[in-house]
Design an enzyme around this catalytic site. Structure first.
Site, short mmCIF file in Angstrom:
data_model
loop_
_atom_site.label_atom_id
_atom_site.label_comp_id
_atom_site.label_asym_id
_atom_site.label_seq_id
_atom_site.Cartn_x
_atom_site.Cartn_y
_atom_site.Cartn_z
N SER A 120 8.72 -35.83 -12.44
CA SER A 120 7.41 -35.23 -12.72
C SER A 120 7.03 -35.35 -14.19
O SER A 120 7.90 -35.34 -15.08
CB SER A 120 7.52 -33.76 -12.32
OG SER A 120 6.55 -32.99 -12.97
N TYR A 136 10.99 -25.32 -13.04
CA TYR A 136 10.66 -26.51 -12.23
C TYR A 136 10.89 -27.78 -13.04
O TYR A 136 11.58 -28.70 -12.61
CB TYR A 136 9.20 -26.44 -11.74
CG TYR A 136 8.71 -27.74 -11.16
CD1 TYR A 136 9.16 -28.17 -9.91
CD2 TYR A 136 7.83 -28.58 -11.86
CE1 TYR A 136 8.74 -29.39 -9.38
CE2 TYR A 136 7.41 -29.79 -11.34
CZ TYR A 136 7.86 -30.19 -10.10
OH TYR A 136 7.45 -31.40 -9.58
#
Ligand code: NAD
Length: 319
Positions: free
Chosen positions: A131, A156
């Site tokens: 990501s 995350y």
């Protein structure tokens, strides 16, 4: 890809996964979708995501968790996948602050369990969904794969960075070929309902107020789903050792501009409520995609205006 392959897609019933499964089937591959249908958002949505491919004879669905060694063993034994596209994961920056243990359990221990199973069955080729969040509040823009990334600002993001690091370890120890793709905010039909474009469109259509954080000045490099699946497919063809690529459009759109584009496309004005910026949210994402362009021939095609038009058309077809 020159030959057709048997490909295991973890998280294959999710937003990106379901588009990828469709794309792989269209290109003649055998697809095993491995997904636990968790309730991060309504699992019925995930059933719908794959309802056009569920009866395809080249498609198999396994409802199971990537942390479950026994299930993974059985699947590798039965289907003999040649390659894994690992998309399963707990997404969502803000939610990861609420439950960091779950994010590390799924995104790190889950990835490790998968890598160990691959080692056991001598499957060495993998694409890993990383990501843009691994860049944190990177000062150098656009973000390059050469930039040092050790300042993630949410659990995350740090779980995705840990996933990349595990991939490198398996390349180093066992000569796995792994490509980590750093996706920059993905949107399009079937976008996760928790993501801003989808959430805002939904609320605007219902005449409900939308919550705008950080006065709308944050900005994102939004990537249309067909450019993401094309990027994944190209990277499958170039699997060679350990690599990292940014997969984005290389255009940044401010939150205010994003809202304006949705308003214009829907022909409805949003009711806006402003709030301060949220912890964990980065100010800006902006991909330098020259490495993917040069090495993978990655060439994103869908502009933000076009992409929003396609998304809104899909959204209206669902009502
Ligand atoms: P998604 O939630 O729609 O898809 C993820 C899928 O993984 C879901 O169907 C879920 O049920 C499944 N899953 C979750 N935990 C699992 C587990 N323990 N075992 C088996 N299956 C499990 O999300 P998405 O937006 O399609 O994202 C796919 C991947 O791409 C994720 O890893 C995400 O972190 C990454 N990513 C997404 C974006 C984006 O903008 N959508 C950006 C960067 C990275």
């Amino acid at each position: 890809m020159e030959s057709t392959k048997t490909i295991l897609v973890t998280g294959g019933a999710g937003f990106i996964g379901s588009h990828l499964c469709e794309f792989l089937l269209q290109n003649g591959h055998q697809v095993i979708c491995y997904d636990n249908f968790n309730d991060f958002y309504n699992p019925i949505v995930k059933e719908k995501n794959i309802n056009t491919i569920i009866h395809n004879p080249q498609f198999s669905l396994i409802k199971a968790d990537i942390r479950n060694k026994e299930e993974l063993n059985q699947v590798f034994q039965k289907y003999c996948p040649e390659l894994v596209v690992h998309l399963a994961g707990m997404p969502g920056v803000r939610q990861s602050i609420e439950d960091p243990f779950l994010y590390f359990d799924v995104n790190v221990t889950g990835t490790l369990t998968l890598l160990e199973t691959m080692k056991k069955f001598e499957v060495k080729d993998m694409i890993f969904a990383s990501s843009s969040s691994v860049y944190g509040n990177n000062l150098r823009v656009p973000f390059s794969e050469k930039d040092q990334v050790d300042k993630q600002i949410s659990p995350y993001a740090s779980s995705k960075k840990s996933g990349e690091s595990l991939c490198y370890t398996y390349n180093n120890l066992y000569k796995f070929n792994i490509t980590c793709l750093r996706f920059f905010t993905v949107y399009g039909p079937r976008q996760r309902p928790d993501l801003a474009i989808h959430k805002f469109t939904d609320k605007i259509l219902k005449g409900k107020p939308i919550q705008v954080y950080g006065e709308g000045h944050t900005a994102r490099d939004y990537t249309y789903i067909s450019d993401i699946t094309a990027g994944i497919y190209k990277s499958i063809n170039f699997l060679n050792g350990y690599n990292i690529y940014n997969i984005g459009e290389s255009v940044t759109i401010s939150l205010n501009k994003m809202i304006e584009t949705i308003e214009k496309t829907l022909g409805i004005k949003a009711i806006k409520e402003y709030f301060p910026g949220q912890p964990g949210d980065v100010g800006l994402t902006f991909a330098d995609i020259s490495k993917a362009r040069n090495e993978l021939a990655f060439d994103p095609k869908v502009s933000f205006d076009e992409g929003i038009e396609y998304f809104v058309k899909w959204k209206l077809s669902q009502i």
